[in-house]
Design a protein around this motif. Sequence first.
Motif, PDB file in Angstrom:
ATOM      1  N   THR A  66       0.839  -1.203   0.000  1.00  0.00           N
ATOM      2  CA  THR A  66       0.000   0.000   0.000  1.00  0.00           C
ATOM      3  C   THR A  66       0.870   1.247   0.000  1.00  0.00           C
ATOM      4  O   THR A  66       2.020   1.240   0.451  1.00  0.00           O
ATOM      5  CB  THR A  66      -0.938   0.023   1.214  1.00  0.00           C
ATOM      6  N   TRP A  67       0.266   2.310  -0.505  1.00  0.00           N
ATOM      7  CA  TRP A  67       0.891   3.641  -0.479  1.00  0.00           C
ATOM      8  C   TRP A  67      -0.140   4.588   0.136  1.00  0.00           C
ATOM      9  O   TRP A  67      -1.083   5.004  -0.517  1.00  0.00           O
ATOM     10  CB  TRP A  67       1.266   4.074  -1.884  1.00  0.00           C
ATOM     11  N   TRP A  74      -2.268   0.402  -8.650  1.00  0.00           N
ATOM     12  CA  TRP A  74      -3.708   0.164  -8.786  1.00  0.00           C
ATOM     13  C   TRP A  74      -4.199   0.890 -10.031  1.00  0.00           C
ATOM     14  O   TRP A  74      -4.156   2.107 -10.118  1.00  0.00           O
ATOM     15  CB  TRP A  74      -4.432   0.679  -7.533  1.00  0.00           C
ATOM     16  N   PHE A  75      -4.677   0.093 -10.991  1.00  0.00           N
ATOM     17  CA  PHE A  75      -5.244   0.650 -12.213  1.00  0.00           C
ATOM     18  C   PHE A  75      -6.768   0.695 -12.043  1.00  0.00           C
ATOM     19  O   PHE A  75      -7.465  -0.279 -12.346  1.00  0.00           O
ATOM     20  CB  PHE A  75      -4.846  -0.194 -13.424  1.00  0.00           C
ATOM     21  N   ASP A  76      -7.237   1.809 -11.521  1.00  0.00           N
ATOM     22  CA  ASP A  76      -8.650   1.978 -11.186  1.00  0.00           C
ATOM     23  C   ASP A  76      -9.419   2.395 -12.438  1.00  0.00           C
ATOM     24  O   ASP A  76      -9.579   3.594 -12.719  1.00  0.00           O
ATOM     25  CB  ASP A  76      -8.788   3.021 -10.070  1.00  0.00           C
ATOM     26  N   LEU A  77      -9.902   1.409 -13.196  1.00  0.00           N
ATOM     27  CA  LEU A  77     -10.595   1.713 -14.445  1.00  0.00           C
ATOM     28  C   LEU A  77     -11.916   2.437 -14.228  1.00  0.00           C
ATOM     29  O   LEU A  77     -12.203   3.409 -14.933  1.00  0.00           O
ATOM     30  CB  LEU A  77     -10.808   0.420 -15.251  1.00  0.00           C
ATOM     31  N   PRO A  78     -12.784   2.008 -13.281  1.00  0.00           N
ATOM     32  CA  PRO A  78     -14.031   2.771 -13.077  1.00  0.00           C
ATOM     33  C   PRO A  78     -13.773   4.226 -12.685  1.00  0.00           C
ATOM     34  O   PRO A  78     -14.483   5.127 -13.107  1.00  0.00           O
ATOM     35  CB  PRO A  78     -14.737   1.995 -11.956  1.00  0.00           C
ATOM     36  N   PHE A  85       2.870   3.916  -7.411  1.00  0.00           N
ATOM     37  CA  PHE A  85       3.610   4.467  -6.282  1.00  0.00           C
ATOM     38  C   PHE A  85       2.965   5.799  -5.866  1.00  0.00           C
ATOM     39  O   PHE A  85       1.781   5.846  -5.624  1.00  0.00           O
ATOM     40  CB  PHE A  85       5.095   4.603  -6.629  1.00  0.00           C
ATOM     41  N   ALA A  86       3.727   6.895  -5.830  1.00  0.00           N
ATOM     42  CA  ALA A  86       3.174   8.155  -5.348  1.00  0.00           C
ATOM     43  C   ALA A  86       2.410   8.904  -6.423  1.00  0.00           C
ATOM     44  O   ALA A  86       1.672   9.843  -6.119  1.00  0.00           O
ATOM     45  CB  ALA A  86       4.287   9.040  -4.797  1.00  0.00           C
ATOM     46  N   ALA A  87       2.570   8.523  -7.684  1.00  0.00           N
ATOM     47  CA  ALA A  87       1.973   9.268  -8.797  1.00  0.00           C
ATOM     48  C   ALA A  87       0.598   8.710  -9.155  1.00  0.00           C
ATOM     49  O   ALA A  87       0.344   7.515  -9.025  1.00  0.00           O
ATOM     50  CB  ALA A  87       2.888   9.231 -10.016  1.00  0.00           C
ATOM     51  N   PHE A 185      -6.216  -4.309 -10.697  1.00  0.00           N
ATOM     52  CA  PHE A 185      -7.323  -3.471 -11.146  1.00  0.00           C
ATOM     53  C   PHE A 185      -8.415  -3.328 -10.089  1.00  0.00           C
ATOM     54  O   PHE A 185      -9.211  -2.399 -10.149  1.00  0.00           O
ATOM     55  CB  PHE A 185      -7.935  -4.056 -12.426  1.00  0.00           C
ATOM     56  N   THR A 186      -8.470  -4.257  -9.154  1.00  0.00           N
ATOM     57  CA  THR A 186      -9.393  -4.205  -8.021  1.00  0.00           C
ATOM     58  C   THR A 186      -8.587  -4.460  -6.757  1.00  0.00           C
ATOM     59  O   THR A 186      -7.813  -5.419  -6.727  1.00  0.00           O
ATOM     60  CB  THR A 186     -10.488  -5.281  -8.162  1.00  0.00           C
TER      61      THR A 186
END
Length: 479
Positions: A66-67, A74-78, A85-87, A185-186
């Motif tokens: 976790t960050w 984490w590729f949060d598509l919704p 990382f921090a970006a 992604f989730t």
Amino acid sequence: MSQKIPTQDVTPEPAVQPATPGTVQQEMYAKRQHIYVREIKGLFQRVRRVANWALMLAFFALPWLTWGDRPMIWFDLPGREFHIFAATFYPQEFILLSWLLIICAFGLFFITVFAGRVWCGYTCPQSVWTYLYIWVEHRLEGSRNRRIKLDREPMSFDKAWRKSAKHAVWLAIALATGVTFVGYFTPIRELVIELPTLRAHGWSYFWVGFFVVFTYLNAGWLREQVCIYMCPYARFQSVMFDADTLIVSYDAARGEPRGSRKKSLTHEQARAAGHGDCIDCDLCVQVCPTGIDIRKGLQYECITCAACIDACDSVMDRMNYPRGLIRYTTENALEGKRSHILRPRLLGYFAALVVMVGLFVWALGDRMPLGFEVERERGQLYHMTRDGRISNVYTLTVRNLDDSDHVYDLSASGLPGLALDTATLSVPAGSSRLFAVQVTADPAVLELPSHPIQLHLASQQNTQIRIDRDTRFIGDTRR
């Protein structure tokens, strides 16, 4: 200019069967011969195993890290947010992903020209997972000879439990792979709870199932078929090779004529008797994951894993012969010519790679977490206000690309006395907002029907976040 070197296709000839008198029916593919890969130890296999375990550890561990209050990757598509990382990146910055993919492509070109298919042998996911499945196979079914014997035996309790255990572990690895991939992604901590309780989204079940099936098939059953028939990289690699490319090669001048001989013969005695260094043990074939014989020359099926080098070196050690009968070398070196490491094509790829990586790093460092677009109202060029000023209306699109809320100060310049009806704009983190802003000017300062002006947007929370946009102010100079 360096010349590309030819590769050989040594796959079995397709079967030819008579169909009807006077005709011949030819099959598209030869029947697959199952490859029983022999386990071997050596320098290059230790390097490969370290690389494989490191890559798998990174793949399986990163979704759990976790960050702050979110997953590290984490590729949060919704939510249309991509956290690395921090970006945090947004769809508007997709050009950065395209740029990164181009850099990876040029990196692959550079590595291929320099050292052949080392990517395939050491870090390709197909190879990494295939070697993991083969490792499980070795642990549960035994050595190569034991596995061959086991497959030829009739079904028994020993065979049944070993086969069942192997496929159960294969499926468990495939399931872990599928869950981990979806975990990018989730959030995986919630995912592993929701999946067994049937509370996960339908797409989560679909993609977990998809990766379970294809991981199990590709790494457990298809294996070398993926490398030989499905991977396009194997087909165009010969175009990128030249006589100075570092490849796994058999030294025919030293190894031929091959054949068995008494172990009591010294190296000098064997050479005097007309023997080459190759004792024709076929160990190099038995350890090859694609089943080729490296002694037949460069073949597109070779993934440059160097298993044959470690196998051959172990035989040379037992025979008290010098190592290197099979080694990393170049075509020029095998022919007794000088190899050229620094050559135009390699330097060209390297220069392009350095420039692109430098620009990419600069773009990331100079990345402004703010999007700002200005568009004049199309329905009306301008209108007069009650106090006699000329008004233009602009539609502003403001995207807050930061992970915190921002209030922005809006100002204008380019004409004396420009006034705005809105001075501050508030946009939540990761959101995009549209604002209609009216800009007015004194008709007396308008010398032309159209004047260039600038709109300035600056964050109150961070003075480094600031963007200026050019537009035009329209007015009637006859008034």
